[in-house]
Design an enzyme around this catalytic site. Structure first.
Site, PDB file in Angstrom:
ATOM      1  N   SER A 178     -11.133 -39.340 -11.909  1.00 12.71           N
ATOM      2  CA  SER A 178     -11.799 -38.970 -10.654  1.00 12.71           C
ATOM      3  C   SER A 178     -12.079 -40.216  -9.814  1.00 12.71           C
ATOM      4  O   SER A 178     -12.052 -41.347 -10.331  1.00 12.71           O
ATOM      5  CB  SER A 178     -13.119 -38.249 -10.951  1.00 12.71           C
ATOM      6  OG  SER A 178     -14.065 -39.162 -11.457  1.00 12.71           O
ATOM      7  N   ASN A 205     -14.657 -42.162 -11.444  1.00 15.66           N
ATOM      8  CA  ASN A 205     -14.366 -42.839 -12.722  1.00 15.66           C
ATOM      9  C   ASN A 205     -14.128 -44.350 -12.580  1.00 15.66           C
ATOM     10  O   ASN A 205     -14.192 -45.083 -13.564  1.00 15.66           O
ATOM     11  CB  ASN A 205     -13.156 -42.201 -13.435  1.00 15.66           C
ATOM     12  CG  ASN A 205     -13.468 -40.875 -14.086  1.00 15.66           C
ATOM     13  OD1 ASN A 205     -12.590 -40.022 -14.232  1.00 15.66           O
ATOM     14  ND2 ASN A 205     -14.719 -40.659 -14.487  1.00 15.66           N
ATOM     15  N   ARG A 233     -17.570 -38.752 -26.368  1.00 16.51           N
ATOM     16  CA  ARG A 233     -18.520 -38.225 -27.365  1.00 16.51           C
ATOM     17  C   ARG A 233     -17.808 -37.910 -28.680  1.00 16.51           C
ATOM     18  O   ARG A 233     -18.355 -38.104 -29.755  1.00 16.51           O
ATOM     19  CB  ARG A 233     -19.211 -36.966 -26.820  1.00 16.51           C
ATOM     20  CG  ARG A 233     -20.400 -37.313 -25.955  1.00 16.51           C
ATOM     21  CD  ARG A 233     -20.850 -36.138 -25.135  1.00 16.51           C
ATOM     22  NE  ARG A 233     -19.934 -35.879 -24.037  1.00 16.51           N
ATOM     23  CZ  ARG A 233     -19.996 -34.798 -23.271  1.00 16.51           C
ATOM     24  NH1 ARG A 233     -20.892 -33.866 -23.510  1.00 16.51           N
ATOM     25  NH2 ARG A 233     -19.150 -34.635 -22.273  1.00 16.51           N
ATOM     26  N   ASP A 244     -12.952 -33.080 -20.767  1.00 19.58           N
ATOM     27  CA  ASP A 244     -14.201 -33.775 -21.040  1.00 19.58           C
ATOM     28  C   ASP A 244     -14.490 -33.897 -22.534  1.00 19.58           C
ATOM     29  O   ASP A 244     -14.153 -33.001 -23.304  1.00 19.58           O
ATOM     30  CB  ASP A 244     -15.334 -33.002 -20.374  1.00 19.58           C
ATOM     31  CG  ASP A 244     -16.313 -33.933 -19.728  1.00 19.58           C
ATOM     32  OD1 ASP A 244     -16.267 -35.137 -20.025  1.00 19.58           O
ATOM     33  OD2 ASP A 244     -17.125 -33.456 -18.930  1.00 19.58           O
ATOM     34  N   HIS A 275     -10.062 -41.357 -25.990  1.00 14.96           N
ATOM     35  CA  HIS A 275      -9.082 -41.138 -24.920  1.00 14.96           C
ATOM     36  C   HIS A 275      -7.666 -41.058 -25.493  1.00 14.96           C
ATOM     37  O   HIS A 275      -6.851 -40.271 -25.037  1.00 14.96           O
ATOM     38  CB  HIS A 275      -9.170 -42.258 -23.878  1.00 14.96           C
ATOM     39  CG  HIS A 275     -10.452 -42.234 -23.093  1.00 14.96           C
ATOM     40  ND1 HIS A 275     -10.965 -41.076 -22.552  1.00 14.96           N
ATOM     41  CD2 HIS A 275     -11.335 -43.219 -22.768  1.00 14.96           C
ATOM     42  CE1 HIS A 275     -12.098 -41.347 -21.919  1.00 14.96           C
ATOM     43  NE2 HIS A 275     -12.348 -42.635 -22.044  1.00 14.96           N
ATOM     44  N   LEU A 299     -18.630 -28.176 -11.867  1.00 16.59           N
ATOM     45  CA  LEU A 299     -17.259 -28.448 -11.404  1.00 16.59           C
ATOM     46  C   LEU A 299     -16.995 -29.934 -11.175  1.00 16.59           C
ATOM     47  O   LEU A 299     -15.836 -30.364 -11.126  1.00 16.59           O
ATOM     48  CB  LEU A 299     -16.976 -27.683 -10.110  1.00 16.59           C
ATOM     49  CG  LEU A 299     -16.458 -26.259 -10.278  1.00 16.59           C
ATOM     50  CD1 LEU A 299     -16.309 -25.595  -8.921  1.00 16.59           C
ATOM     51  CD2 LEU A 299     -15.124 -26.232 -11.019  1.00 16.59           C
TER      52      LEU A 299
END
Ligand code: FPP
Length: 230
Positions: free
Chosen positions: A47, A50, A6, A2, A19, A177
């Site tokens: 995910s 996503n 940001r 994660d 990324h 989670l």
């Protein structure tokens, strides 16, 4: 993994730049993990949720995945590392899916180390799919409802055959989670760090592993029982 977005935003860069840096870090962590003796490394790469991101970000992530696999399968082979996937990759674009499938095929005989990529992964979807698979087996007479136990369920999860995670690391200050390995994490140690993924390098991994090694894992027993090996 994660905090890519940001990390980029804080530097006035587009999210995809974050990324890109995140993918470079995957390689560093893969190598460091191998040197530390980590046998299974699972990365939450994409995910089921996503897909809701802007189409250009999704396309860029899929492109990065394809590029990464194409560029680094040789390294997986050198490291005797098997590539596995947790998730339904049939929904991935053909290029990314093909690259992942080819790399899995080429590395399937390795047993020493496993890199598991959670792709189009969601724990609730995984559990529902496992339940459906079991129900199908019952309907076909291959299983009975009474035979369902944790072993029977876990062998129908995407992670079948892999050990449960010992340590789950979440970067970038989030302390949840987010639908990741919910059942497999029953006894996992959690490590939350404010460091964003692009800056979570080998030194940070070592800190996390050191923290894990200092912990006493009791699995429901008393501390005394564990220390006496009972
Ligand atoms: C989280 O950062 C990161 C992701 C959702 C994607 C990570 C996946 C890749 C970089 C694709 C390639 C994967 C591999 C294994 C080669 P975020 O965008 O949620 O960051 P934010 O929370 O700061 O916005």
């Amino acid at each position: 993994m994660d905090g890519n977005g940001r990390w980029a935003k804080a530097r006035g860069l587009p999210r995809i730049e974050g990324h890109r840096r995140g993918v470079e870090n995957v390689l560093a962590i893969l190598d460091a993990g191998a040197e530390m003796g980590i046998e299974v490394l699972t990365l939450y790469a994409f995910s089921v949720e996503n897909w809701q991101r802007p189409a250009e970000e999704v396309a860029a992530l899929m492109g990065l995945l394809e590029h990464f696999i194409g560029l680094h399968t040789d390294r997986l082979v050198q490291r005797e590392t098997r590539l596995r996937v947790a998730g339904d990759i049939s929904a991935l674009p053909a290029g990314a899916r093909g690259a992942v499938e080819a790399a899995m095929e080429r590395t399937s005989h390795f047993r020493k180390r496993t890199l598991c990529l959670a792709l189009n992964y969601g724990s609730r979807t995984e559990i529902v799919e496992a339940a459906k698979a079991f129900a199908r087996d019952v309907a076909a007479g291959r299983a009975t409802p009474e035979s369902l136990d944790w072993a029977a369920l876990s062998q129908r999860l995407y992670t079948a055959g892999l050990p449960d995670p010992d340590l789950i690391i979440r970067t970038s200050g989030e302390t949840r989670l987010s639908n990741f390995l919910l059942l497999q994490a029953a006894y996992a140690e959690m490590y939350f760090t404010p460091v964003p993924w692009p800056e979570f390098g080998p030194e940070r991994l070592k800190e996390a592993v050191d923290s894990f090694r200092r912990r006493e894992r009791r699995f429901g027993k008393t501390g005394e029982q564990v220390r006496c090996g009972r």
